[in-house]
Motif scaffolding. Structure first.
Motif, short mmCIF file in Angstrom:
data_model
loop_
_atom_site.label_atom_id
_atom_site.label_comp_id
_atom_site.label_asym_id
_atom_site.label_seq_id
_atom_site.Cartn_x
_atom_site.Cartn_y
_atom_site.Cartn_z
N SER A 118 0.82 -1.22 0.00
CA SER A 118 0.00 0.00 0.00
C SER A 118 0.85 1.27 0.00
CB SER A 118 -0.90 0.01 1.24
OG SER A 118 -1.68 1.18 1.26
N ASN A 119 0.38 2.29 -0.72
CA ASN A 119 1.04 3.60 -0.68
C ASN A 119 0.29 4.57 0.23
OD1 ASN A 119 -1.20 4.18 -2.21
ND2 ASN A 119 -0.09 5.01 -3.95
N VAL A 120 -0.73 4.07 0.95
CA VAL A 120 -1.47 4.87 1.91
C VAL A 120 -0.60 5.08 3.15
CG1 VAL A 120 -3.50 4.86 3.43
CG2 VAL A 120 -3.70 4.06 1.07
N LYS A 121 -0.69 6.27 3.72
CA LYS A 121 0.08 6.59 4.92
C LYS A 121 -0.81 7.31 5.93
CE LYS A 121 4.35 7.03 2.41
NZ LYS A 121 5.71 7.15 2.68
N LEU A 122 -0.28 7.48 7.12
CA LEU A 122 -0.92 8.33 8.12
C LEU A 122 -0.58 9.77 7.81
CD1 LEU A 122 -0.03 6.27 11.32
CD2 LEU A 122 -2.17 6.22 10.03
N ALA A 123 -1.29 10.72 8.39
CA ALA A 123 -1.02 12.14 8.16
C ALA A 123 0.40 12.51 8.56
CB ALA A 123 -2.02 12.99 8.93
N GLU A 124 0.98 11.78 9.49
CA GLU A 124 2.35 12.04 9.95
C GLU A 124 3.39 11.55 8.95
OE1 GLU A 124 -0.45 11.99 13.28
OE2 GLU A 124 -0.07 10.57 11.67
N GLY A 125 2.95 10.90 7.87
CA GLY A 125 3.87 10.39 6.85
C GLY A 125 4.32 8.97 7.10
N ILE A 126 3.80 8.34 8.13
CA ILE A 126 4.19 6.97 8.46
C ILE A 126 3.34 5.99 7.67
CG2 ILE A 126 4.27 5.25 10.30
CD1 ILE A 126 5.02 7.54 12.18
N GLY A 127 4.02 5.06 7.02
CA GLY A 127 3.36 4.00 6.28
C GLY A 127 4.09 2.70 6.54
N THR A 128 3.73 1.67 5.79
CA THR A 128 4.44 0.41 5.96
C THR A 128 5.89 0.61 5.53
OG1 THR A 128 3.69 -0.32 3.78
CG2 THR A 128 2.38 -1.02 5.67
N GLY A 129 6.78 -0.07 6.22
CA GLY A 129 8.21 0.07 5.95
C GLY A 129 8.89 1.08 6.87
N ALA A 130 8.10 1.89 7.59
CA ALA A 130 8.68 2.85 8.54
C ALA A 130 9.31 2.08 9.70
CB ALA A 130 7.61 3.80 9.07
N SER A 131 10.34 2.64 10.28
CA SER A 131 11.00 1.98 11.41
C SER A 131 10.18 2.15 12.69
CB SER A 131 12.40 2.56 11.64
OG SER A 131 12.31 3.86 12.15
N GLU A 132 10.42 1.26 13.63
CA GLU A 132 9.74 1.37 14.93
C GLU A 132 10.10 2.70 15.59
OE1 GLU A 132 9.42 -0.95 19.22
OE2 GLU A 132 10.49 -1.92 17.56
N THR A 133 11.33 3.15 15.42
CA THR A 133 11.76 4.44 15.98
C THR A 133 10.94 5.58 15.41
OG1 THR A 133 13.99 3.56 16.23
CG2 THR A 133 13.76 5.95 16.29
N GLU A 134 10.70 5.57 14.10
CA GLU A 134 9.87 6.60 13.47
C GLU A 134 8.46 6.59 14.05
OE1 GLU A 134 10.59 7.24 8.96
OE2 GLU A 134 11.15 5.15 9.38
N VAL A 135 7.89 5.40 14.22
CA VAL A 135 6.54 5.27 14.76
C VAL A 135 6.49 5.84 16.17
CG1 VAL A 135 4.79 3.62 15.54
CG2 VAL A 135 5.94 3.26 13.35
N LYS A 136 7.45 5.46 17.01
CA LYS A 136 7.43 5.88 18.41
C LYS A 136 7.67 7.38 18.58
CE LYS A 136 8.26 1.58 20.74
NZ LYS A 136 9.04 0.87 21.74
N LYS A 137 8.22 8.02 17.58
CA LYS A 137 8.39 9.47 17.62
C LYS A 137 7.02 10.15 17.74
CE LYS A 137 10.10 13.21 14.68
NZ LYS A 137 10.69 13.51 13.38
N TYR A 138 6.03 9.62 17.04
CA TYR A 138 4.68 10.17 17.05
C TYR A 138 3.73 9.39 17.94
CZ TYR A 138 6.21 12.77 12.94
OH TYR A 138 6.90 13.59 12.08
#
Length: 196
Positions: A118-138
């Protein structure tokens, strides 16, 4: 007398127009109102209370015309593909959103999920393939072990998920990146195999 009264308004107008606007000084107790030449535009409009989801942004409200807690719109591109597990729980997909699927229970959308294609993302720009660190930032959500993937695989689920409100859940794969993102309501948000 009639003639005198009709001349009074003309005399008042003449007196008012004899002073130019630049020469006129308002009296100390007089209020002056100024009308701008162009209309004032607010710097930023207030957001709508419950904005409709954007086409390629997954939000707590939904994705595109699909909304959590509502029926699938009659003219929607979302539909059943292949055999369904039961009549009470259905899995829908859409050609407009490759790699995404929705779970519908009792004719109500309960969860929308996006996967690795999927190329769908969250408003924060996080989608599949994002690191756990990126996710935990938000989203510094608590972690629970993944049912099928060894550590570092895990689920990161919003603390408000148990409230019954629409919530967010991430699946972190064995490589430490997001393999799926889910939005929906419990218990469906926590299903690990489509309708179970």
């Amino acid at each position: 007398m009639k003639q005198t009264l009709s001349l009074i308004p003309l005399a008042i107008l003449a007196a008012c127009s004899s002073q130019s606007s630049s020469d006129a000084e308002p009296a100390a107790d007089e209020t002056v109102s100024v009308t701008p030449a162009t209309p004032m535009v607010p710097e930023k409009a207030a957001p709508a209370a419950d904005p409709a989801p954007s086409a390629n942004i997954l939000s707590l409200a939904g994705l595109g015309d699909l909304r959590i807690g509502e029926a699938v719109p009659a003219d929607s591109s979302w539909g059943e593909k292949g055999a369904q597990a039961s009549d009470s729980c259905r899995v829908l997909s859409s050609p407009d959103y490759p790699g995404a699927y929705a779970i519908v229970e009792g004719d109500t959308v309960r969860r929308i999920s996006i996967g690795q294609r999927s190329n769908v993302k969250l408003a924060e720009g996080i989608g599949t393939g994002a690191s756990e660190t990126e996710v935990k930032k938000y989203f510094p959500f608590p972690a629970t072990p993944h049912k099928y993937v060894d550590a570092p695989g895990k689920y990161l689920t919003a603390p408000n998920a148990a409230s019954g409100d629409s919530a967010l859940r991430f699946e972190i794969g064995s490589d430490g990146t997001v393999s799926q993102i889910h939005v929906g309501t419990m218990p469906v948000l926590g299903y690990v195999e489509a309708c179970s």
